[in-house]
Design a protein around this motif. Structure first.
Motif, PDB file in Angstrom:
ATOM      1  N   LYS A 342       0.858  -1.189   0.000  1.00 20.10           N
ATOM      2  CA  LYS A 342       0.000   0.000   0.000  1.00 20.10           C
ATOM      3  C   LYS A 342       0.891   1.235   0.000  1.00 20.10           C
ATOM      4  O   LYS A 342       1.946   1.245   0.656  1.00 20.10           O
ATOM      5  CB  LYS A 342      -0.872   0.012   1.262  1.00 20.10           C
ATOM      6  N   LYS A 363      -7.283   1.092  -0.122  1.00 20.95           N
ATOM      7  CA  LYS A 363      -5.926   0.567  -0.380  1.00 20.95           C
ATOM      8  C   LYS A 363      -5.897  -0.925  -0.051  1.00 20.95           C
ATOM      9  O   LYS A 363      -5.382  -1.735  -0.834  1.00 20.95           O
ATOM     10  CB  LYS A 363      -4.886   1.301   0.481  1.00 20.95           C
ATOM     11  N   GLU A 364      -6.484  -1.282   1.084  1.00 22.41           N
ATOM     12  CA  GLU A 364      -6.460  -2.698   1.492  1.00 22.41           C
ATOM     13  C   GLU A 364      -7.254  -3.562   0.510  1.00 22.41           C
ATOM     14  O   GLU A 364      -6.806  -4.644   0.102  1.00 22.41           O
ATOM     15  CB  GLU A 364      -7.004  -2.849   2.916  1.00 22.41           C
TER      16      GLU A 364
END
Ligand code: SF4
Length: 447
Positions: A342, A363-364
């Motif tokens: 990330k 992002k995850e």
């Protein structure tokens, strides 16, 4: 409050905790070799040590914070406090601020100042004050590659050989040029001498180390020529290198892949994004067309070449469409392995000024989707090895299962198999029977 103890006991113990990349791992070897002659022995237990060193990383905030918490633990630990030293990239970045944050720290030195460690320890001992050295050295005359051969002791059949330091690129998200300085390349004769020394000690495989290792050039010797010289002038069986920059993968290196059997058929080509717009904002100096063209040329020169990559998700401004371009590109180009991260804003980088506007959850989610895609691609690629016989350099025994060994094929795939004692360090033939996303399973093959 516990008093700082500068007195140093004979037969002192030191513990070194290493964070980050292979460059740091190799620097920690050099640090160990520098302080052993001062009467230090290494211990795996920081609580037993008279000197605890943290060789730190700052490429992402997480690594930075992890080092802070580990330093805090040693300071808070019961009993006599050891001398505490912080080195590596976070030490370079933080410098004297570290002493303000942790007055208990005795030593702070950057990656270019490792050679000064004995002198810094003397200052701590004699002058009873903290010692700090964070000057960056950007000239070949002044740079200490510390190729004190004693430093390069073997940890098995493979070894790192540093060929250069620093980076002249300016990727907008990267802090490395700030903490490792500009490129300084080591003379080819020193690299060849160190490699031959390692071979005499039983090394079968060397990994040439540098931030942008394939931009190496010294006295007119290019990176591809260096590989050819090492192959010709040493008895090493396998040559690998890390970490290259795609922009420096030139035709001479691609030719070397086509004609040099010692150069392992694997290359790590950090792509970072499959969107040209994002690559431009990252200042990566290539786009998906030039990147694909190099992959095509590599596959033409060495059809069985395995290719791995690095990817960053959630770079500032990365839209759903741009992320979809990354997914589509990765699906289309079909690489063998990937390390993905990330985006983490780093101070003193150009991107730090850009809004970190991709939410953490987003992002995850993107990271997971990218890794899931690559895991499937890697598994299909690995399944094409079933039934084939791989040449595996045996690096170790499975600690849990007796008679089980593991090593790497020349394509850099991890291979696990059953075998008898005494195989470590040998290059053996293994017939592949099973494949997973990140490894292969096989049986020893006697033709
Ligand atoms: S090439 Fe880019 S990402 Fe790699 S070390 Fe240099 S600045 Fe950082």
């Amino acid at each position: 409050m516990r008093k700082k103890d500068y007195g140093l006991r004979v037969n002192k113990l030191f513990h070194i905790k290493t964070f980050g990349c292979q460059m740091n791992e190799h620097d920690s070897l050099k640090i160990s070799a520098l302080i052993k002659p001062l009467g230090f022995e290494e211990t795996a237990d920081p609580l037993q040590a008279d000197l605890v060193l943290f060789n730190t990383c700052t490429v992402r905030q997480k690594a930075h914070d992890k080092a802070f918490s580990e330093i805090g633990k040693v300071i808070a630990a019961e009993g006599k406090r050891p001398l505490i030293g912080v080195c590596g990239c976070m030490a370079q970045e933080e410098g004297v601020k570290l002493l303000h944050r942790f007055p208990e720290i005795n030593l702070v030195f950057g990656p270019d100042q490792i050679y000064k460690l004995p002198e810094l320890l003397e200052i701590v001992e004699k002058e009873k004050r903290p010692a700090i050295a964070t000057e960056l050295i950007n000239s070949a005359e002044d740079y200490h590659f510390l190729d004190t051969l004693e430093a390069t002791r073997l940890n098995g059949p493979t070894a790192y050989v540093t060929i250069m330091k620093g980076c002249n690129s300016h990727c907008s998200y990267c802090i490395v040029p700030k903490v490792r300085g500009t490129e300084v390349c080591r003379p080819a004769r020193d690299i060849i001498r160190e490699t031959e020394f390692l071979v005499e000690k039983g090394c079968k495989e060397v990994t040439l180390l540098g931030q942008t290792v394939n931009s190496y050039c010294n006295d007119g010797v290019s990176f591809a020529e260096l590989i050819a010289l090492i192959s010709k002038n040493t008895g090493v069986a396998r040559i690998r290198f890390t970490s290259p920059h795609p922009k420096d993968v030139k035709d001479d290196l691609i030719e070397e892949y086509g004609q040099n059997p010692k150069l392992c058929p694997h290359i790590h080509m950090p792509l970072q994004s499959g969107s040209d717009a994002v690559l431009k904002r990252m200042r990566r100096a290539y786009n998906t067309t030039t990147y694909s063209a190099k992959i095509e040329k590599l596959r033409a020169a060495r059809p069985d070449i395995a290719i791995s990559t690095d990817m960053i998700v959630g770079f500032p401004g990365e839209s759903d469409a741009e992320f979809q371009q990354s997914l589509d590109f990765i699906k289309g180009i079909g690489l063998d392995a990937m390390y993905a991260f990330k985006y983490s804003p780093r101070p003193d980088t150009e991107a730090f000024g850009m809004a970190d506007d991709v939410a953490r959850e987003k992002k995850e989610e993107r990271l997971q989707r990218l890794l899931d895609l690559q895991n499937n691609l890697s598994k299909s690629k690995n399944e094409t090895r079933i039934g084939l016989v791989e040449e595996v350099l045996v690096e170790g025994a499975d600690k849990k299962k007796r008679g089980r060994f593991c090593g790497r094929s020349s394509h850099n795939r991890i291979v696990n198999f059953a075998g008898q004692e005494g195989l470590i360090g040998a290059i053996v033939k293994v017939k592949i029977t099973k494949a997973y996303s990140n490894s292969l399973e096989g049986e020893l093959w006697k033709n």
